[in-house]
Design an enzyme around this catalytic site. Structure first.
Site, PDB file in Angstrom:
ATOM      1  N   SER A 119     -12.630  -0.533   5.030  1.00  0.00           N
ATOM      2  CA  SER A 119     -11.948   0.341   5.176  1.00  0.00           C
ATOM      3  C   SER A 119     -10.935  -0.388   3.335  1.00  0.00           C
ATOM      4  O   SER A 119     -10.375   0.611   2.803  1.00  0.00           O
ATOM      5  CB  SER A 119     -11.413   0.706   6.055  1.00  0.00           C
ATOM      6  OG  SER A 119     -10.777   0.052   6.857  1.00  0.00           O
ATOM      7  N   ASP A 159      -1.109   4.177   7.542  1.00  0.00           N
ATOM      8  CA  ASP A 159      -1.763   4.981   9.110  1.00  0.00           C
ATOM      9  C   ASP A 159      -1.428   3.551   9.409  1.00  0.00           C
ATOM     10  O   ASP A 159      -0.669   2.480   9.670  1.00  0.00           O
ATOM     11  CB  ASP A 159      -2.912   5.532   9.418  1.00  0.00           C
ATOM     12  CG  ASP A 159      -4.646   4.658   9.181  1.00  0.00           C
ATOM     13  OD1 ASP A 159      -4.029   3.047   8.850  1.00  0.00           O
ATOM     14  OD2 ASP A 159      -5.063   5.107   8.620  1.00  0.00           O
ATOM     15  N   HIS A 181      -3.660   0.872   8.085  1.00  0.00           N
ATOM     16  CA  HIS A 181      -3.763   1.112   6.142  1.00  0.00           C
ATOM     17  C   HIS A 181      -2.861   0.529   5.472  1.00  0.00           C
ATOM     18  O   HIS A 181      -2.249   1.806   6.040  1.00  0.00           O
ATOM     19  CB  HIS A 181      -4.977   1.965   5.902  1.00  0.00           C
ATOM     20  CG  HIS A 181      -6.414   1.372   6.458  1.00  0.00           C
ATOM     21  ND1 HIS A 181      -6.855   2.426   7.367  1.00  0.00           N
ATOM     22  CD2 HIS A 181      -7.441   0.824   6.545  1.00  0.00           C
ATOM     23  CE1 HIS A 181      -7.807   2.244   8.253  1.00  0.00           C
ATOM     24  NE2 HIS A 181      -8.135   1.425   7.050  1.00  0.00           N
TER      25      HIS A 181
END
Length: 342
Positions: A20, A316, A319
């Site tokens: 990610s 978040d 991240h």
């Protein structure tokens, strides 16, 4: 806008592989929890729409493409609007939730590195068809290949559900297994034509807000205190040291290639410990919701978000914000791009 001292670089394209940290939205196509294709993700992207990036705005590979003077953002290969022309300047094949351990990938139901490499080979066929073999070879030879992966393996298989420790005996033994898989992937990438390869190390995993939260609720002398998990950071450093040895070995093995280790640990830890230097007010919790555990489906439009994400290092619980990704890319610009573009 493209504005860069490196804009005259001889890098023609950027191709990204991993998790990610470099997924621009490939997971939007899959039935997985690891998706960022809903608000408030993307709210500060130029379009103000969620793209599938796991941030409020751009990710580090977008900024790298910009620094290199290639384009303003790096699209996801599986984005339907991506054209053959887009492929000539690079795309991301990365998949949020991916890892070097097949168990990690099976848990997340996402693309492993082998599948990502298969997509690159498919893209290469499209490029060859569009511009011919000679031009295609030129593009690939002058492309920057970015690999960022490994954090999910440690989060899930070393810390959250440490069943892998039974098989590998220790965290160090498990890291050796991960790095053997990464080494083999880089050799395969070289076989597919890659000649400039940037390999990102692990961040200080113990400082990710989700790990800070979990550590704070486990009874200890720091019970209920929000602070980095020192042991997990030590593990990240140990992995990175081993990774650097692999990179040196690959550099000597792979004729005509430049393989470089990108230290993400130091700049992220510096942002955590010296927030004011970067204009941050909060570095141990995310901007989305409570900032303690939210990510993916749990960071959603129902959550309150902080009014100014540029004051937060994390978007978040895992991240980085656009602001954090910008600093990380600038670190890369100073530490590894001069070698890769020379």
């Amino acid at each position: 806008m493209l504005n860069s001292a490196t804009a005259s670089s001889n890098v023609s394209a950027v191709f990204a592989f991993g998790d990610s940290t470099v997924d621009s939205g490939n997971n939007n196509r899959f039935n997985t929890l690891f998706r960022g294709d809903h608000l408030p993700y993307g709210r500060d992207f130029p379009t103000h729409l969620p793209t599938g990036r796991f941030s409020n705005g751009k990710i580090a590979t977008d900024y790298l493409a910009q620094i290199l003077g290639i384009k303003d953002h790096l699209p996801a290969y599986l984005e339907p609007r991506v054209t053959d022309g887009d492929l000539l300047t690079g795309v991301s094949f990365a998949s949020g939730g991916s890892g070097l351990d097949p168990n990690t990938v099976a848990l997340a139901r996402v693309l492993d590195l082998s599948t990502q490499l298969g997509l690159f080979e498919e893209a290469l066929q499209r490029i060859r068809k569009a511009v011919g073999d000679e031009k295609a070879n030129d593009v690939i030879q002058n492309s920057l290949f970015v690999i960022s992966i490994g954090t999910n393996d440690m989060l899930y298989n070393a810390y959250l559900l440490p069943v892998r420790m039974i098989r590998y005996g220790s965290i160090s033994g498990y890291q050796d297994f991960l790095l053997q898989n990464l080494h083999a992937f880089i050799q395969r990438l070289y076989g597919a034509g890659a000649r400039r390869i940037l390999v990102a190390g692990l961040p200080p995993i113990g400082c990710l807000p989700v790990q800070v939260t979990i550590s704070s609720i486990i009874p200890s002398r720091h019970w209920l205190q929000r602070m980095c998990n020192v042991q997990q950071n030590t593990d990240s450093q140990a992995y990175n040291k081993k990774l650097q040895s692999h990179v040196h070995l690959l550099q000597s093995e792979l004729n005509g290639a430049k393989v470089v280790y990108f230290d993400t640990y130091t700049p992220i830890l510096d942002m955590v410990t010296s927030p004011a230097k970067y204009g941050f007010a909060q570095t141990l919790q995310g901007c989305c919701g409570t900032g303690l555990l939210e990510m993916g489906p749990v960071c959603n439009v129902l959550d309150l978000t902080c009014p100014d994400p540029s004051k937060f290092l994390f978007w978040d619980a895992v991240h980085l914000t656009d602001a954090g990704n910008y600093v990380l890319a600038q670190s890369g610009r100073q530490t590894v791009l001069p070698y890769l573009t020379s």
